[in-house]
Design a protein around this motif. Structure first.
Motif, PDB file in Angstrom:
ATOM      1  N   ALA A  28     -62.841   6.567  37.130  1.00  0.00           N
ATOM      2  CA  ALA A  28     -62.791   5.240  37.747  1.00  0.00           C
ATOM      3  C   ALA A  28     -63.376   4.184  36.822  1.00  0.00           C
ATOM      4  O   ALA A  28     -62.844   3.079  36.689  1.00  0.00           O
ATOM      5  CB  ALA A  28     -63.535   5.247  39.082  1.00  0.00           C
ATOM      6  N   GLY A  29     -64.477   4.557  36.163  1.00  0.00           N
ATOM      7  CA  GLY A  29     -65.093   3.618  35.225  1.00  0.00           C
ATOM      8  C   GLY A  29     -64.183   3.304  34.055  1.00  0.00           C
ATOM      9  O   GLY A  29     -64.094   2.152  33.611  1.00  0.00           O
ATOM     10  N   ARG A  30     -63.499   4.329  33.547  1.00  0.00           N
ATOM     11  CA  ARG A  30     -62.586   4.093  32.436  1.00  0.00           C
ATOM     12  C   ARG A  30     -61.416   3.206  32.855  1.00  0.00           C
ATOM     13  O   ARG A  30     -60.966   2.359  32.090  1.00  0.00           O
ATOM     14  CB  ARG A  30     -62.087   5.443  31.898  1.00  0.00           C
ATOM     15  CG  ARG A  30     -63.137   6.219  31.094  1.00  0.00           C
ATOM     16  CD  ARG A  30     -62.496   7.362  30.340  1.00  0.00           C
ATOM     17  NE  ARG A  30     -61.959   8.369  31.243  1.00  0.00           N
ATOM     18  CZ  ARG A  30     -62.646   9.394  31.729  1.00  0.00           C
ATOM     19  NH1 ARG A  30     -63.940   9.530  31.415  1.00  0.00           N
ATOM     20  NH2 ARG A  30     -62.086  10.280  32.530  1.00  0.00           N
ATOM     21  N   ARG A  31     -60.907   3.430  34.087  1.00  0.00           N
ATOM     22  CA  ARG A  31     -59.823   2.578  34.574  1.00  0.00           C
ATOM     23  C   ARG A  31     -60.265   1.131  34.683  1.00  0.00           C
ATOM     24  O   ARG A  31     -59.544   0.204  34.289  1.00  0.00           O
ATOM     25  CB  ARG A  31     -59.318   3.072  35.936  1.00  0.00           C
ATOM     26  CG  ARG A  31     -58.397   4.279  35.850  1.00  0.00           C
ATOM     27  CD  ARG A  31     -57.643   4.473  37.146  1.00  0.00           C
ATOM     28  NE  ARG A  31     -58.539   4.681  38.277  1.00  0.00           N
ATOM     29  CZ  ARG A  31     -59.016   5.859  38.652  1.00  0.00           C
ATOM     30  NH1 ARG A  31     -58.680   6.957  37.982  1.00  0.00           N
ATOM     31  NH2 ARG A  31     -59.819   5.959  39.701  1.00  0.00           N
ATOM     32  N   MET A  32     -61.460   0.916  35.206  1.00  0.00           N
ATOM     33  CA  MET A  32     -61.981  -0.452  35.327  1.00  0.00           C
ATOM     34  C   MET A  32     -62.162  -1.092  33.958  1.00  0.00           C
ATOM     35  O   MET A  32     -61.866  -2.272  33.768  1.00  0.00           O
ATOM     36  CB  MET A  32     -63.310  -0.439  36.086  1.00  0.00           C
ATOM     37  CG  MET A  32     -63.180  -0.085  37.567  1.00  0.00           C
ATOM     38  SD  MET A  32     -64.767  -0.068  38.427  1.00  0.00           S
ATOM     39  CE  MET A  32     -65.253  -1.779  38.260  1.00  0.00           C
ATOM     40  N   ARG A  34     -60.469  -0.356  31.219  1.00  0.00           N
ATOM     41  CA  ARG A  34     -59.151  -0.688  30.673  1.00  0.00           C
ATOM     42  C   ARG A  34     -58.592  -1.950  31.314  1.00  0.00           C
ATOM     43  O   ARG A  34     -58.004  -2.796  30.645  1.00  0.00           O
ATOM     44  CB  ARG A  34     -58.193   0.485  30.889  1.00  0.00           C
ATOM     45  CG  ARG A  34     -58.433   1.674  29.948  1.00  0.00           C
ATOM     46  CD  ARG A  34     -57.246   2.610  29.961  1.00  0.00           C
ATOM     47  NE  ARG A  34     -57.044   3.224  31.270  1.00  0.00           N
ATOM     48  CZ  ARG A  34     -57.585   4.378  31.641  1.00  0.00           C
ATOM     49  NH1 ARG A  34     -58.383   5.046  30.804  1.00  0.00           N
ATOM     50  NH2 ARG A  34     -57.341   4.877  32.842  1.00  0.00           N
ATOM     51  N   GLN A  35     -58.767  -2.079  32.631  1.00  0.00           N
ATOM     52  CA  GLN A  35     -58.281  -3.276  33.322  1.00  0.00           C
ATOM     53  C   GLN A  35     -58.995  -4.528  32.830  1.00  0.00           C
ATOM     54  O   GLN A  35     -58.377  -5.580  32.633  1.00  0.00           O
ATOM     55  CB  GLN A  35     -58.463  -3.122  34.833  1.00  0.00           C
ATOM     56  CG  GLN A  35     -57.550  -2.071  35.464  1.00  0.00           C
ATOM     57  CD  GLN A  35     -57.881  -1.825  36.919  1.00  0.00           C
ATOM     58  OE1 GLN A  35     -58.864  -2.349  37.437  1.00  0.00           O
ATOM     59  NE2 GLN A  35     -57.073  -1.012  37.578  1.00  0.00           N
ATOM     60  N   ALA A  36     -60.317  -4.401  32.614  1.00  0.00           N
ATOM     61  CA  ALA A  36     -61.077  -5.555  32.123  1.00  0.00           C
ATOM     62  C   ALA A  36     -60.631  -5.943  30.724  1.00  0.00           C
ATOM     63  O   ALA A  36     -60.497  -7.132  30.400  1.00  0.00           O
ATOM     64  CB  ALA A  36     -62.568  -5.233  32.133  1.00  0.00           C
ATOM     65  N   LEU A  37     -60.370  -4.927  29.882  1.00  0.00           N
ATOM     66  CA  LEU A  37     -59.902  -5.220  28.525  1.00  0.00           C
ATOM     67  C   LEU A  37     -58.536  -5.895  28.542  1.00  0.00           C
ATOM     68  O   LEU A  37     -58.294  -6.855  27.804  1.00  0.00           O
ATOM     69  CB  LEU A  37     -59.839  -3.919  27.712  1.00  0.00           C
ATOM     70  CG  LEU A  37     -61.189  -3.330  27.289  1.00  0.00           C
ATOM     71  CD1 LEU A  37     -60.985  -1.972  26.624  1.00  0.00           C
ATOM     72  CD2 LEU A  37     -61.919  -4.281  26.345  1.00  0.00           C
ATOM     73  N   ARG A  38     -57.638  -5.391  29.400  1.00  0.00           N
ATOM     74  CA  ARG A  38     -56.314  -6.006  29.494  1.00  0.00           C
ATOM     75  C   ARG A  38     -56.413  -7.449  29.971  1.00  0.00           C
ATOM     76  O   ARG A  38     -55.728  -8.339  29.463  1.00  0.00           O
ATOM     77  CB  ARG A  38     -55.417  -5.191  30.425  1.00  0.00           C
ATOM     78  CG  ARG A  38     -54.855  -3.920  29.790  1.00  0.00           C
ATOM     79  CD  ARG A  38     -53.692  -3.397  30.584  1.00  0.00           C
ATOM     80  NE  ARG A  38     -54.095  -2.910  31.900  1.00  0.00           N
ATOM     81  CZ  ARG A  38     -54.418  -1.645  32.171  1.00  0.00           C
ATOM     82  NH1 ARG A  38     -54.373  -0.731  31.205  1.00  0.00           N
ATOM     83  NH2 ARG A  38     -54.762  -1.289  33.381  1.00  0.00           N
ATOM     84  N   ALA A  39     -57.272  -7.677  30.984  1.00  0.00           N
ATOM     85  CA  ALA A  39     -57.445  -9.037  31.497  1.00  0.00           C
ATOM     86  C   ALA A  39     -58.008  -9.951  30.417  1.00  0.00           C
ATOM     87  O   ALA A  39     -57.571 -11.102  30.259  1.00  0.00           O
ATOM     88  CB  ALA A  39     -58.362  -9.030  32.714  1.00  0.00           C
ATOM     89  N   GLY A  40     -58.988  -9.436  29.646  1.00  0.00           N
ATOM     90  CA  GLY A  40     -59.555 -10.237  28.571  1.00  0.00           C
ATOM     91  C   GLY A  40     -58.542 -10.582  27.503  1.00  0.00           C
ATOM     92  O   GLY A  40     -58.482 -11.714  27.020  1.00  0.00           O
ATOM     93  N   LEU A  41     -57.714  -9.594  27.130  1.00  0.00           N
ATOM     94  CA  LEU A  41     -56.674  -9.846  26.129  1.00  0.00           C
ATOM     95  C   LEU A  41     -55.653 -10.857  26.633  1.00  0.00           C
ATOM     96  O   LEU A  41     -55.200 -11.735  25.893  1.00  0.00           O
ATOM     97  CB  LEU A  41     -55.982  -8.531  25.757  1.00  0.00           C
ATOM     98  CG  LEU A  41     -56.821  -7.539  24.939  1.00  0.00           C
ATOM     99  CD1 LEU A  41     -56.072  -6.215  24.802  1.00  0.00           C
ATOM    100  CD2 LEU A  41     -57.144  -8.116  23.566  1.00  0.00           C
ATOM    101  N   ALA A  42     -55.280 -10.727  27.927  1.00  0.00           N
ATOM    102  CA  ALA A  42     -54.309 -11.665  28.499  1.00  0.00           C
ATOM    103  C   ALA A  42     -54.867 -13.083  28.513  1.00  0.00           C
ATOM    104  O   ALA A  42     -54.171 -14.042  28.170  1.00  0.00           O
ATOM    105  CB  ALA A  42     -53.931 -11.226  29.911  1.00  0.00           C
TER     106      ALA A  42
END
Length: 272
Positions: A28-32, A34-42
């Motif tokens: 769950a932590g890894r998924r969060m 990854r989502q945070a990284l994607r949001a930051g990149l976007a």
């Protein structure tokens, strides 16, 4: 001889459950993450795109300039507003043939935004700029809105009062004065009855309410956005339906440019 056991031992099933729980929390932590990284990149990519667009808007050549519109409006300031508007339209058509809507397409439509109510008449709209007439026959006021656009207004008649965010005093503008509303600014605004002005704005359709000049009441960010557009529900009335030409029912908002293309002079003013 069997030695007595000390303490309590965990059963194999309990150990497996503990390891599974730990593994689940890790996933769950890894998924969060990854989502945070994607949001930051976007967000980073969006910031770069917006910065690039801003630079392009700053450097490109425009059909109209705020200084030109302000000078023309000042020349006719103090006249009866209808006479002044007629003269301004004639002069703009001479200087910019093919870029001012014909008389049959000029319409005064109500605008409701930020608690105030006025009326506007669009003269020119392209992908990056617009020119319009604006004013009110009654006292009105409210929140200016916060736009991704540089907007100038030159007073023809009446008075306009503005209280800028972050200050404790307001300013009053009279016929011949020009008010600059920079991108991102927010002000408290008030028009006296009989105040009429000429407005020009520079922005990119779909990134700002300058495209639909009076979109997004209050704190509208103008992201199409501009789907935040208030000029969209009944013909000739801001709040719904197309205000450019009777009979067009396409809503403004995310499809603003398409609506203009269908409704204004065969879209000849849509070139950037």
């Amino acid at each position: 001889m069997a030695w007595p056991r000390r303490g309590r031992s965990r059963s194999p099933s309990r150990c497996r459950r503990g390891r599974a729980a730990a593994g689940g929390m890790g996933a769950a932590g890894r998924r969060m993450l990854r989502q945070a990284l994607r949001a930051g990149l976007a967000l980073g990519a969006l910031a770069l795109v917006l910065q690039g667009l801003r630079g392009w808007l700053t450097s490109k050549r425009y059909e109209f300039t705020p200084a030109e519109i302000a000078q023309l409006a000042r020349h006719h300031a103090g006249l009866d507003h209808e006479l002044a508007f007629s003269k301004i339209i004639v002069e703009l058509r001479k200087k910019h043939p093919g870029h001012i809507l014909p008389d049959e397409d000029l319409q005064w439509v109500f605008v409701n935004a930020g608690g105030w109510m006025g009326s506007m008449c669009l003269l020119h709209a392209s992908l990056t700029e617009y020119v319009l007439l604006f004013g009110t026959a009654v006292d009105t006021g409210g929140h200016s809105g916060r736009y991704w656009a540089d907007i100038s207004n030159t007073v023809i008649s009446g008075t306009f009062q503005q209280w800028k965010e972050g200050t404790t005093r307001s300013e009053i503008y009279y016929p011949g004065d020009t008010i600059m509303h920079q991108a991102g600014e927010a002000t408290s605004v008030q028009w006296s009855a009989g105040t009429w002005m000429v407005e020009a704005g520079v922005a990119l359709w779909g990134t700002n309410t300058a495209v639909c000049p009076r979109c997004a009441a209050g704190e509208g960010l103008g992201l199409a956005v501009p789907g935040l557009c208030e000029i969209s529900a009944a013909p000739k009335t801001s709040g719904g339906g197309c205000w450019h030409k009777p009979g067009c029912t396409m809503p403004l908002g995310a499809g603003c440019t398409r609506c203009l293309n269908l409704c204004t002079s065969s879209g000849r003013d849509l070139a950037p």
